[in-house]
Design an enzyme around this catalytic site. Structure first.
Site, PDB file in Angstrom:
ATOM      1  N   ARG A  18     -71.953 -38.787 -42.109  1.00 61.06           N
ATOM      2  CA  ARG A  18     -70.507 -38.257 -41.918  1.00 61.06           C
ATOM      3  C   ARG A  18     -70.954 -36.708 -42.324  1.00 61.06           C
ATOM      4  NH1 ARG A  18     -67.078 -42.834 -41.838  1.00 61.06           N
ATOM      5  NH2 ARG A  18     -67.663 -44.187 -43.251  1.00 61.06           N
ATOM      6  N   ASP A  27     -60.744 -51.918 -34.814  1.00 63.34           N
ATOM      7  CA  ASP A  27     -59.467 -51.298 -34.899  1.00 63.34           C
ATOM      8  C   ASP A  27     -59.363 -50.246 -33.830  1.00 63.34           C
ATOM      9  OD1 ASP A  27     -61.359 -49.757 -36.259  1.00 63.34           O
ATOM     10  OD2 ASP A  27     -59.944 -49.205 -37.876  1.00 63.34           O
ATOM     11  N   ASP A  70     -64.420 -53.135 -38.101  1.00 63.43           N
ATOM     12  CA  ASP A  70     -62.997 -53.425 -38.265  1.00 63.43           C
ATOM     13  C   ASP A  70     -62.186 -53.867 -36.999  1.00 63.43           C
ATOM     14  OD1 ASP A  70     -63.197 -52.813 -40.974  1.00 63.43           O
ATOM     15  OD2 ASP A  70     -62.672 -50.644 -40.847  1.00 63.43           O
ATOM     16  N   ARG A 125     -58.983 -51.752 -43.858  1.00 59.77           N
ATOM     17  CA  ARG A 125     -57.933 -50.710 -44.387  1.00 59.77           C
ATOM     18  C   ARG A 125     -56.574 -50.731 -43.826  1.00 59.77           C
ATOM     19  NH1 ARG A 125     -61.556 -45.562 -45.126  1.00 59.77           N
ATOM     20  NH2 ARG A 125     -62.861 -47.204 -44.107  1.00 59.77           N
ATOM     21  N   SER A 138     -65.578 -40.384 -35.099  1.00 59.76           N
ATOM     22  CA  SER A 138     -66.791 -39.994 -34.094  1.00 59.76           C
ATOM     23  C   SER A 138     -66.415 -39.734 -33.031  1.00 59.76           C
ATOM     24  CB  SER A 138     -67.837 -41.108 -34.070  1.00 59.76           C
ATOM     25  OG  SER A 138     -68.180 -41.254 -35.524  1.00 59.76           O
ATOM     26  N   LYS A 197     -53.013 -79.705 -53.022  1.00 60.73           N
ATOM     27  CA  LYS A 197     -54.250 -79.093 -53.107  1.00 60.73           C
ATOM     28  C   LYS A 197     -54.674 -78.649 -54.547  1.00 60.73           C
ATOM     29  CE  LYS A 197     -53.765 -77.123 -48.545  1.00 60.73           C
ATOM     30  NZ  LYS A 197     -53.502 -76.079 -47.592  1.00 60.73           N
ATOM     31  N   GLN A 255     -70.477 -56.994 -45.831  1.00 51.41           N
ATOM     32  CA  GLN A 255     -69.731 -57.327 -44.460  1.00 51.41           C
ATOM     33  C   GLN A 255     -70.308 -56.433 -43.276  1.00 51.41           C
ATOM     34  OE1 GLN A 255     -65.193 -58.046 -45.251  1.00 51.41           O
ATOM     35  NE2 GLN A 255     -66.183 -56.956 -46.830  1.00 51.41           N
ATOM     36  N   THR A 296     -67.940 -50.336 -35.043  1.00 50.25           N
ATOM     37  CA  THR A 296     -67.261 -50.504 -36.352  1.00 50.25           C
ATOM     38  C   THR A 296     -66.834 -51.741 -36.720  1.00 50.25           C
ATOM     39  OG1 THR A 296     -65.144 -50.107 -37.722  1.00 50.25           O
ATOM     40  CG2 THR A 296     -64.972 -49.752 -35.384  1.00 50.25           C
ATOM     41  N   ASP A 310     -63.572 -44.048 -34.617  1.00 54.84           N
ATOM     42  CA  ASP A 310     -62.457 -42.990 -33.989  1.00 54.84           C
ATOM     43  C   ASP A 310     -62.831 -41.671 -34.422  1.00 54.84           C
ATOM     44  OD1 ASP A 310     -61.383 -43.650 -36.432  1.00 54.84           O
ATOM     45  OD2 ASP A 310     -59.632 -43.968 -35.876  1.00 54.84           O
ATOM     46  N   GLY A 312     -69.313 -44.876 -40.030  1.00 48.88           N
ATOM     47  CA  GLY A 312     -69.800 -46.032 -40.928  1.00 48.88           C
ATOM     48  C   GLY A 312     -70.627 -46.892 -39.965  1.00 48.88           C
TER      49      GLY A 312
HETATM   50  P1  ATP Z   1     -65.573 -45.481 -39.347  1.00 53.01           P
HETATM   51  O1  ATP Z   1     -64.644 -46.208 -38.492  1.00 53.01           O
HETATM   52  O2  ATP Z   1     -66.828 -46.055 -40.004  1.00 53.01           O
HETATM   53  O3  ATP Z   1     -64.807 -44.549 -40.485  1.00 53.01           O
HETATM   54  P2  ATP Z   1     -65.658 -42.864 -37.707  1.00 53.01           P
HETATM   55  O4  ATP Z   1     -66.457 -42.425 -36.679  1.00 53.01           O
HETATM   56  O5  ATP Z   1     -64.142 -43.152 -37.641  1.00 53.01           O
HETATM   57  O6  ATP Z   1     -66.236 -44.289 -38.290  1.00 53.01           O
HETATM   58  P3  ATP Z   1     -65.455 -40.643 -39.574  1.00 53.01           P
HETATM   59  O7  ATP Z   1     -66.172 -40.570 -40.713  1.00 53.01           O
HETATM   60  O8  ATP Z   1     -64.039 -40.732 -39.304  1.00 53.01           O
HETATM   61  O9  ATP Z   1     -66.099 -41.991 -39.297  1.00 53.01           O
HETATM   62  O10 ATP Z   1     -66.240 -39.453 -38.327  1.00 53.01           O
HETATM   63  C1  ATP Z   1     -67.599 -39.310 -38.311  1.00 53.01           C
HETATM   64  C2  ATP Z   1     -68.006 -37.945 -38.107  1.00 53.01           C
HETATM   65  O11 ATP Z   1     -67.373 -37.646 -36.837  1.00 53.01           O
HETATM   66  C3  ATP Z   1     -67.286 -37.076 -39.240  1.00 53.01           C
HETATM   67  O12 ATP Z   1     -68.054 -37.256 -40.308  1.00 53.01           O
HETATM   68  C4  ATP Z   1     -67.655 -35.748 -38.494  1.00 53.01           C
HETATM   69  O13 ATP Z   1     -68.792 -35.173 -38.462  1.00 53.01           O
HETATM   70  C5  ATP Z   1     -66.994 -36.079 -36.899  1.00 53.01           C
HETATM   71  N1  ATP Z   1     -65.589 -35.604 -36.662  1.00 53.01           N
HETATM   72  C6  ATP Z   1     -64.451 -36.491 -37.251  1.00 53.01           C
HETATM   73  N2  ATP Z   1     -63.147 -35.768 -36.946  1.00 53.01           N
HETATM   74  C7  ATP Z   1     -63.680 -34.660 -36.398  1.00 53.01           C
HETATM   75  C8  ATP Z   1     -63.119 -33.636 -35.887  1.00 53.01           C
HETATM   76  N3  ATP Z   1     -61.606 -33.434 -35.904  1.00 53.01           N
HETATM   77  N4  ATP Z   1     -63.714 -32.444 -35.410  1.00 53.01           N
HETATM   78  C9  ATP Z   1     -64.876 -32.597 -35.512  1.00 53.01           C
HETATM   79  N5  ATP Z   1     -65.825 -33.626 -36.004  1.00 53.01           N
HETATM   80  C10 ATP Z   1     -65.205 -34.544 -36.446  1.00 53.01           C
END
Ligand code: ATP
Length: 328
Positions: A76, A134, A132, A176, A109, A218, A260, A130, A107, A15
């Site tokens: 993604r 988190d 969030d 979330r 990514s 209120k 947001q 991100t 996380d 994201g």
């Molecule tokens: P957000 O906090 O916005 O969700 P994010 O980085 O956690 O961001 P994800 O969609 O969970 O977003 O992960 C981004 C990309 O990272 C995935 O689309 C995928 O390409 C890669 N990725 C995530 N987990 C794995 C994994 N276990 N092995 C290989 N690639 C992964």
């Protein structure tokens, strides 16, 4: 001694969040400062698989420090979750001479970066991007501060209409799994009640609290609800429940949604992005890998990626206490 890295690739993944552009700019300029080539990788890991790269120099990132979103685009990538996809990505990096990566994302990514590093030994440093907030190992993720300011500004506007009509508003904000946005923006905007996933207030206590507010004089109320809050299945169910039990209230719901994530980053996020980008490049040049750069006690600090991925951020209980006192 490890050989000096000559070219670093930078990508944004998952994201998007305000401040990602400022982080890209920082990575590109830090590379230029240290005489290292920098390659922008478009659309996260998907662009790595497709070889969607562009050389970047200090002038290619001018006028982006103030822009929301990410000029490199984000994605993604399901294909990157497969060994074949990652093999293609590695071949493209090799061909382009990219020897190390800065991954700006969440996380998921970082998990992708870890998996890739294990397989192909490409050094990686993560920058937490991100809204969030988190991610373990940093007090602030990129975009969080901007999102808080956006939410507070919107709730201020909702309050104007709420008080003109004696209405009760449920305002759903992002989060979330974590209530950081709800808790902080709720206190900042003077919400009467804040519902977060970490604390199950229960429907009865919510009604009690609203009744107390009403009795104390209120005539309108704002309840901030994190999207992951567990007491109602969703914010519309909460509305129905309160309407059934407190017919004297005219209840409305406002789901803030993707607004947001947008907008020009706050000064805090721009400064944070600049600091983290520089540290990411410096860490790679010092031979470090598999770390996330973050902010701890207002100092830029490294946390092993594995911990950043697995660790949980805790809600600030002092803030919960302050919020309880403020809503008396
Ligand atoms: P957000 O906090 O916005 O969700 P994010 O980085 O956690 O961001 P994800 O969609 O969970 O977003 O992960 C981004 C990309 O990272 C995935 O689309 C995928 O390409 C890669 N990725 C995530 N987990 C794995 C994994 N276990 N092995 C290989 N690639 C992964």
């Amino acid at each position: 001694m490890s050989k000096r890295i000559k070219k670093i690739g930078v990508l944004t993944s998952g994201g998007d969040s305000p401040g990602m552009n400022a982080a890209i700019r920082s990575v590109v300029r830090a590379c230029a400062y240290y005489n290292v080539d920098c390659m922008g990788i478009y659309r996260g890991y998907q662009g790595m698989i497709e070889g969607d790269f562009k050389e970047m120099g200090p002038r290619s990132v001018h006028n982006i420090v103030n822009k929301g979103g990410t000029i490199l685009k984000s994605a993604r990538s399901k294909e990157f979750m497969t060994a074949e996809g990652r093999a293609k990505a590695y071949e493209n990096l090799k061909e382009a001479g990219i020897e190390a990566l800065v991954v700006i994302g969440g996380d998921g990514s970082f998990t992708g970066a870890e998996v890739f590093n294990k397989e192909y030994k490409i050094p990686v440093i993560g920058i937490p991007g991100t809204i969030d907030n988190d991610i373990f190992g940093t007090s602030h993720t990129l975009g969080y501060d901007t999102a808080l300011n956006t939410v507070v500004e919107v709730i201020d506007k909702i309050r104007d209409t709420a008080s003109s009509h004696n209405r009760l508003f449920f305002v759903e904000v992002m989060g979330r799994d974590a209530g950081h946005i709800a808790l902080n923006a709720g206190i900042g905007a003077g919400a009467e009640e804040i519902l977060i996933p970490e604390e199950d207030l229960g429907l009865e206590r919510l009604l009690e609290s609203l009744r107390r507010s009403k009795l104390s004089g209120k005539s309108s109320s704002i309840v901030v609800v994190a999207e992951g809050d567990k007491i109602g299945k969703n914010v519309f169910e909460l509305k129905d429940y309160v309407e059934q039990n407190m017919p004297e209230y005219d209840v409305r719901v406002s789901v803030l949604g993707h607004m947001q994530r947008g907008g020009s980053p706050s000064c805090f996020d721009r400064v944070l992005a600049s600091r983290l980008g520089v540290k990411a490049v410096e860490s790679l040049l010092e031979g470090k890998s598999n770390f996330m750069v973050g902010l701890l006690n207002d100092k830029v600090a490294l946390t092993p990626l594995e911990q950043a991925i697995k660790g949980h951020t805790e809600i600030d209980l002092e803030l919960v206490r302050v919020s309880d006192i403020m809503t008396i």
